[in-house]
Design a protein around this motif. Sequence first.
Motif, PDB file in Angstrom:
ATOM      1  N   HIS A   8       7.475  14.976 -51.079  1.00 13.27           N
ATOM      2  CA  HIS A   8       6.750  16.165 -50.646  1.00 13.27           C
ATOM      3  C   HIS A   8       7.469  17.428 -51.115  1.00 13.27           C
ATOM      4  O   HIS A   8       6.835  18.403 -51.542  1.00 13.27           O
ATOM      5  CB  HIS A   8       6.615  16.148 -49.120  1.00 13.27           C
ATOM      6  CG  HIS A   8       5.629  17.132 -48.591  1.00 13.27           C
ATOM      7  ND1 HIS A   8       5.430  17.347 -47.256  1.00 13.27           N
ATOM      8  CD2 HIS A   8       4.783  17.982 -49.230  1.00 13.27           C
ATOM      9  CE1 HIS A   8       4.512  18.283 -47.091  1.00 13.27           C
ATOM     10  NE2 HIS A   8       4.102  18.687 -48.272  1.00 13.27           N
ATOM     11  N   TYR A  10       9.493  17.654 -53.752  1.00 13.02           N
ATOM     12  CA  TYR A  10       9.316  17.757 -55.202  1.00 13.02           C
ATOM     13  C   TYR A  10       7.985  18.436 -55.531  1.00 13.02           C
ATOM     14  O   TYR A  10       7.923  19.347 -56.364  1.00 13.02           O
ATOM     15  CB  TYR A  10       9.321  16.368 -55.851  1.00 13.02           C
ATOM     16  CG  TYR A  10      10.613  15.585 -55.737  1.00 13.02           C
ATOM     17  CD1 TYR A  10      11.815  16.196 -55.407  1.00 13.02           C
ATOM     18  CD2 TYR A  10      10.629  14.212 -55.982  1.00 13.02           C
ATOM     19  CE1 TYR A  10      12.990  15.471 -55.306  1.00 13.02           C
ATOM     20  CE2 TYR A  10      11.794  13.469 -55.890  1.00 13.02           C
ATOM     21  CZ  TYR A  10      12.966  14.100 -55.546  1.00 13.02           C
ATOM     22  OH  TYR A  10      14.118  13.381 -55.454  1.00 13.02           O
ATOM     23  N   ILE A  11       6.928  17.945 -54.878  1.00  8.46           N
ATOM     24  CA  ILE A  11       5.585  18.473 -55.141  1.00  8.46           C
ATOM     25  C   ILE A  11       5.507  19.941 -54.753  1.00  8.46           C
ATOM     26  O   ILE A  11       4.885  20.752 -55.453  1.00  8.46           O
ATOM     27  CB  ILE A  11       4.519  17.655 -54.381  1.00  8.46           C
ATOM     28  CG1 ILE A  11       4.544  16.190 -54.836  1.00  8.46           C
ATOM     29  CG2 ILE A  11       3.137  18.259 -54.587  1.00  8.46           C
ATOM     30  CD1 ILE A  11       4.295  15.978 -56.306  1.00  8.46           C
ATOM     31  N   TRP A  12       6.143  20.299 -53.643  1.00 13.46           N
ATOM     32  CA  TRP A  12       6.117  21.704 -53.197  1.00 13.46           C
ATOM     33  C   TRP A  12       6.772  22.604 -54.243  1.00 13.46           C
ATOM     34  O   TRP A  12       6.240  23.673 -54.574  1.00 13.46           O
ATOM     35  CB  TRP A  12       6.842  21.847 -51.858  1.00 13.46           C
ATOM     36  CG  TRP A  12       6.781  23.247 -51.315  1.00 13.46           C
ATOM     37  CD1 TRP A  12       5.835  23.768 -50.480  1.00 13.46           C
ATOM     38  CD2 TRP A  12       7.698  24.315 -51.601  1.00 13.46           C
ATOM     39  NE1 TRP A  12       6.097  25.104 -50.236  1.00 13.46           N
ATOM     40  CE2 TRP A  12       7.239  25.460 -50.916  1.00 13.46           C
ATOM     41  CE3 TRP A  12       8.845  24.408 -52.377  1.00 13.46           C
ATOM     42  CZ2 TRP A  12       7.895  26.679 -50.969  1.00 13.46           C
ATOM     43  CZ3 TRP A  12       9.510  25.628 -52.441  1.00 13.46           C
ATOM     44  CH2 TRP A  12       9.033  26.745 -51.742  1.00 13.46           C
ATOM     45  N   ASN A  15       4.397  22.880 -57.361  1.00 10.71           N
ATOM     46  CA  ASN A  15       3.193  23.669 -57.108  1.00 10.71           C
ATOM     47  C   ASN A  15       3.511  25.142 -56.839  1.00 10.71           C
ATOM     48  O   ASN A  15       2.721  26.028 -57.183  1.00 10.71           O
ATOM     49  CB  ASN A  15       2.408  23.080 -55.934  1.00 10.71           C
ATOM     50  CG  ASN A  15       1.610  21.851 -56.333  1.00 10.71           C
ATOM     51  OD1 ASN A  15       1.231  21.705 -57.486  1.00 10.71           O
ATOM     52  ND2 ASN A  15       1.363  20.969 -55.384  1.00 10.71           N
ATOM     53  N   PHE A  90       1.855  12.544 -60.268  1.00 11.84           N
ATOM     54  CA  PHE A  90       1.968  13.857 -59.633  1.00 11.84           C
ATOM     55  C   PHE A  90       0.710  14.182 -58.830  1.00 11.84           C
ATOM     56  O   PHE A  90       0.787  14.617 -57.676  1.00 11.84           O
ATOM     57  CB  PHE A  90       2.211  14.925 -60.700  1.00 11.84           C
ATOM     58  CG  PHE A  90       2.071  16.335 -60.198  1.00 11.84           C
ATOM     59  CD1 PHE A  90       3.023  16.886 -59.372  1.00 11.84           C
ATOM     60  CD2 PHE A  90       0.960  17.105 -60.548  1.00 11.84           C
ATOM     61  CE1 PHE A  90       2.881  18.186 -58.892  1.00 11.84           C
ATOM     62  CE2 PHE A  90       0.817  18.395 -60.082  1.00 11.84           C
ATOM     63  CZ  PHE A  90       1.791  18.939 -59.254  1.00 11.84           C
ATOM     64  N   SER A  91      -0.458  13.950 -59.417  1.00  9.18           N
ATOM     65  CA  SER A  91      -1.721  14.238 -58.725  1.00  9.18           C
ATOM     66  C   SER A  91      -1.871  13.375 -57.479  1.00  9.18           C
ATOM     67  O   SER A  91      -2.290  13.853 -56.421  1.00  9.18           O
ATOM     68  CB  SER A  91      -2.909  14.002 -59.671  1.00  9.18           C
ATOM     69  OG  SER A  91      -2.844  14.860 -60.781  1.00  9.18           O
ATOM     70  N   THR A  94       0.492  14.573 -54.797  1.00  6.98           N
ATOM     71  CA  THR A  94       0.026  15.849 -54.269  1.00  6.98           C
ATOM     72  C   THR A  94      -1.053  15.636 -53.224  1.00  6.98           C
ATOM     73  O   THR A  94      -1.010  16.199 -52.120  1.00  6.98           O
ATOM     74  CB  THR A  94      -0.511  16.746 -55.404  1.00  6.98           C
ATOM     75  OG1 THR A  94       0.541  17.046 -56.317  1.00  6.98           O
ATOM     76  CG2 THR A  94      -1.061  18.052 -54.842  1.00  6.98           C
TER      77      THR A  94
END
Length: 296
Positions: A8, A10-12, A15, A90-91, A94
């Motif tokens: 989470h 990493y994704i933050w 984005n 990644f998608s 996310t």
Amino acid sequence: MKPSLIFHQYIWIINTLRAYKRLTFEELNQKWQDSSVADGNPLPRSSFNRHRDAILDMFGIIIDCEPKTYKYYISNVEVLNDDSIEHWLFSTLTVHGVLADCASVKEYVVLENVPAGEEYLETIIRAIKTRHRLLIGYKAFKAEGYEKTLSPYSLKLDKQRWYLLSNTGRHMATYALDRMTKVELSDESFEMPDDFSPQAYFSEYFGVMTVETPIAHVVIRAHDWTPNYLRTLPLHHSQREIASTDTYTDFSFDIRPTVDFENELKKYGAGIEVLEPLELREKMRQMLYDALNRYE
């Protein structure tokens, strides 16, 4: 820390840099503390550097720092728009993270079902990685089941189904995982050609069917509402808009028009008309005529 929370984070980071383009570490740290990703705790610089390394390793995304401004940015943002496994991962993560944060409204989010076959993914990926042949059991629709040993080359997800591209020893073939009855790793190894690229192999096709259909310059006319659908979600990377009026738009494709592509065009009904080549136009006309006869 739980792996799900690390993902989470990493994704933050990815984005946030996508949204703000360039941020100093201090600016990023402030946004980090203002978000729900770390419960108000600051982001240690050592943790950020470890996250940068992990993001590069997992997603192929490079986070660089501008020497003059000391601002961080994604230097290869194009990887977020390709069809690689990193982009897919990644998608997926996310969406998983967003839904995990919105558990209270999960009943209002409707997802698509993926048929059976996921249980074979781990074995197939291991076979591709270690270059070992697979023994599979397979039963196509309305056909007798059989077993076959093959060399696994790549996996592809298409319209909610996983497919395995393989070399049977005589030709390349594609198998749907949801029609497999068993998958076993064999002791027999195989050599993957050094110049083989799954992306290049599928680049002239639509979908997963890769029969030896000659490449063609296809021109279609999209009527009414269809042009905007094709503009926002192109059918193929070769799609080009070549003419437009108030009532229609013409698109061209350089593609091998297999059954997968024909079925995709047929899905749009009267919204799409094939102009070229004439053989494909006649084939589509006949398919629509046969479909109409079903209703008489």
